[in-house]
Design an enzyme around this catalytic site. Structure first.
Site, PDB file in Angstrom:
ATOM      1  N   ARG A 121       1.401  35.234 -17.791  1.00  0.00           N
ATOM      2  CA  ARG A 121       1.716  34.858 -19.176  1.00  0.00           C
ATOM      3  C   ARG A 121       1.967  33.353 -19.329  1.00  0.00           C
ATOM      4  NH1 ARG A 121       4.659  39.877 -18.929  1.00  0.00           N
ATOM      5  NH2 ARG A 121       3.627  41.448 -20.216  1.00  0.00           N
ATOM      6  N   LYS A 143      -6.008  22.510 -26.068  1.00  0.00           N
ATOM      7  CA  LYS A 143      -7.011  23.520 -26.371  1.00  0.00           C
ATOM      8  C   LYS A 143      -7.727  23.922 -25.084  1.00  0.00           C
ATOM      9  CE  LYS A 143      -9.647  22.786 -29.980  1.00  0.00           C
ATOM     10  NZ  LYS A 143     -10.460  22.081 -31.008  1.00  0.00           N
ATOM     11  N   GLU A 185     -17.295  10.888 -27.561  1.00  0.00           N
ATOM     12  CA  GLU A 185     -15.955  11.223 -28.044  1.00  0.00           C
ATOM     13  C   GLU A 185     -15.145   9.962 -28.323  1.00  0.00           C
ATOM     14  OE1 GLU A 185     -15.085  14.100 -28.938  1.00  0.00           O
ATOM     15  OE2 GLU A 185     -16.210  15.596 -27.785  1.00  0.00           O
ATOM     16  N   LYS A 227      -5.933  10.478 -30.606  1.00  0.00           N
ATOM     17  CA  LYS A 227      -5.915  11.943 -30.546  1.00  0.00           C
ATOM     18  C   LYS A 227      -4.485  12.470 -30.614  1.00  0.00           C
ATOM     19  CE  LYS A 227      -7.732  16.090 -28.564  1.00  0.00           C
ATOM     20  NZ  LYS A 227      -8.727  16.752 -27.698  1.00  0.00           N
ATOM     21  N   GLU A 237      -4.487  23.098 -34.999  1.00  0.00           N
ATOM     22  CA  GLU A 237      -5.718  22.846 -35.746  1.00  0.00           C
ATOM     23  C   GLU A 237      -5.796  23.681 -37.020  1.00  0.00           C
ATOM     24  OE1 GLU A 237      -9.557  21.703 -33.589  1.00  0.00           O
ATOM     25  OE2 GLU A 237     -10.057  23.660 -34.430  1.00  0.00           O
ATOM     26  N   ARG A 241      -6.182  18.104 -37.969  1.00  0.00           N
ATOM     27  CA  ARG A 241      -6.753  18.008 -36.625  1.00  0.00           C
ATOM     28  C   ARG A 241      -8.219  18.425 -36.597  1.00  0.00           C
ATOM     29  NH1 ARG A 241      -4.300  20.520 -30.912  1.00  0.00           N
ATOM     30  NH2 ARG A 241      -6.069  19.929 -29.627  1.00  0.00           N
ATOM     31  N   ASN A 245     -13.282  17.388 -34.928  1.00  0.00           N
ATOM     32  CA  ASN A 245     -14.527  18.121 -34.693  1.00  0.00           C
ATOM     33  C   ASN A 245     -15.741  17.445 -35.325  1.00  0.00           C
ATOM     34  OD1 ASN A 245     -13.544  20.460 -33.187  1.00  0.00           O
ATOM     35  ND2 ASN A 245     -12.475  20.998 -35.065  1.00  0.00           N
ATOM     36  N   HIS A 248     -19.242  18.254 -34.078  1.00  0.00           N
ATOM     37  CA  HIS A 248     -19.188  19.438 -33.233  1.00  0.00           C
ATOM     38  C   HIS A 248     -19.825  20.675 -33.874  1.00  0.00           C
ATOM     39  CE1 HIS A 248     -16.494  16.865 -31.016  1.00  0.00           C
ATOM     40  NE2 HIS A 248     -16.329  17.771 -30.080  1.00  0.00           N
ATOM     41  N   HIS A 252     -22.316  22.017 -31.380  1.00  0.00           N
ATOM     42  CA  HIS A 252     -22.126  23.290 -30.697  1.00  0.00           C
ATOM     43  C   HIS A 252     -23.321  24.208 -30.913  1.00  0.00           C
ATOM     44  CE1 HIS A 252     -17.429  23.135 -30.291  1.00  0.00           C
ATOM     45  NE2 HIS A 252     -18.060  22.357 -29.430  1.00  0.00           N
ATOM     46  N   HIS A 266     -22.458  18.272 -23.290  1.00  0.00           N
ATOM     47  CA  HIS A 266     -21.606  18.416 -24.477  1.00  0.00           C
ATOM     48  C   HIS A 266     -21.521  17.118 -25.268  1.00  0.00           C
ATOM     49  CE1 HIS A 266     -18.349  19.473 -27.130  1.00  0.00           C
ATOM     50  NE2 HIS A 266     -17.632  18.474 -26.671  1.00  0.00           N
TER      51      HIS A 266
END
Length: 367
Positions: A121, A143, A185, A227, A237, A241, A245, A248, A252, A266
């Protein structure tokens, strides 16, 4: 060393950026906790370069250490490897006072972060990113994710590390293609929030391309500070935030189309996706053509992939791209969320673009 705090109250941590700091890792870890056992997870390529230095620094401080090397590449970001790592962590008897270290690039950091977040956990995590993309983006913000057959990063958690340690000298081992992938980025931060940073990148291109460690250190810490501002305001997010992206949504979809393969890294997908976002914004009458061209000029001077025709395979149709974008994790009530620039340094979140509008635009740039 440069230090940037990510202020998240009880989940706060520091990003430490510098040269030759892997040998100081044992001392840095004692600043954040006293751990019963430390598991280092890396990949075959990074392990051959930096595992001995990291392990040696920890043993020197008296820590109990175990380590494993896995394959590299986007193909490991799935359930099979996540299960393998969780079972390995349990087999090595890491208890709730144990620590997991992710030593590698963004793919490994995402996978290890996800595995650490679900083992017992949640075990303490430290990120040691060794690529530019990971140092400025994926290691910061908590993330974690693995991929699904339905799309990229659709399975994941928010799980903040205890520390991020970025040694910029590890970037000297990157190929030119991997370094430029990370620059996508870096440039993104200037585009969404800081036109002064974008100007600085333009003015320091020769030093950036030559890998000057002082300039690269400044580039990394500046990116991380931007960031951190977003993460501190919107950890999960739910609002602002989402601006991170930029590029993206389109990117993606391109990664999914290319099968998460070496045909498209990426960062390359992000730079192509960012160009598309700027072109789409201009198509909608929001962004000037001079800003579109300024961005394209910067990408071209760096030698970065930035157009859909730069993908080394049969190119997707608008219909295929839209199908993959509709699987994006940012889709709300069947509407695709787009990050669209108004100008360099200012972007907005848009959920109001019709599929017909997007299809009409994509037909102007897709073969």
């Amino acid at each position: 060393m440069n230090r940037q705090k990510v202020d998240l109250k009880e989940s706060s941590y520091e990003i430490i950026v510098g040269k030759n700091i892997l040998s100081e890792l044992g001392n840095l870890i004692t600043e954040v906790g006293d751990f019963s056992k430390i598991a280092i997870i890396t990949d075959n390529n990074v392990g051959s370069l930096y595992l001995d230095a990291v392990r040696g620094s920890l043993l020197k401080k008296g820590f109990s250490v175990c380590d494993i090397e896995i394959s590299d590449g986007e193909g490991v970001k799935g359930w099979r490897y996540a299960e393998k790592l969780v079972e390995w962590i349990l087999e090595n008897k890491l208890d709730r006072e144990g620590l997991v270290i992710a030593l590698g690039g963004g793919v490994l950091g995402d996978l290890v972060g996800f595995s650490a977040s679900i083992a017992r956990r949640g075990l303490s995590l430290i990120q040691i990113p060794t690529t530019l993309l990971a140092q400025v983006d994926s290691s910061v913000g908590g993330k974690t994710a693995i991929n699904s057959k339905f799309g990229k990063n659709l399975i994941g958690t928010f799980f903040q590390p205890k520390l991020v340690v970025s040694d910029v000298l590890t970037l000297s081992s990157l190929s030119g293609r991997h370094f430029l992938s990370g620059m996508s980025e870096v440039i993104k931060y200037g585009l969404i929030r800081d036109p002064v940073f974008f100007n600085w990148i333009e003015e320091n291109l020769s030093e950036i391309k030559s890998g000057n460690p002082e300039v690269i250190s400044e580039l990394v810490i500046w990116s991380c500070s931007i960031k951190a501002q977003f993460v501190q305001k919107d950890e999960r997010e739910m609002g602002e935030r989402a601006l991170l992206n930029l590029g993206h949504t389109f990117g993606h979809a391109l990664e999914t189309y290319t099968g998460y393969s070496n045909k498209l890294f990426h960062g390359e997908a992000v730079s192509i996706g960012t160009t598309i976002a700027f072109q789409f914004s201009h198509f909608l009458g929001m962004c000037s053509i001079s800003d579109v061209n300024r961005l394209i000029h910067l990408y071209a001077k760096l030698g970065m992939k930035h157009q859909i025709k730069d993908i080394s395979m049969t190119l997707p149709s608008p219909k295929v791209l839209i199908k993959f974008m509709l699987q994006d994790k940012k889709v709300k009530n069947g509407n695709i969320t787009y990050i669209l620039p108004k100008k360099i340094g200012k972007c907005i979140v848009s959920e109001n673009c019709s599929t017909e509008n997007v299809n009409e635009f994509l037909n102007t740039i897709c073969p």
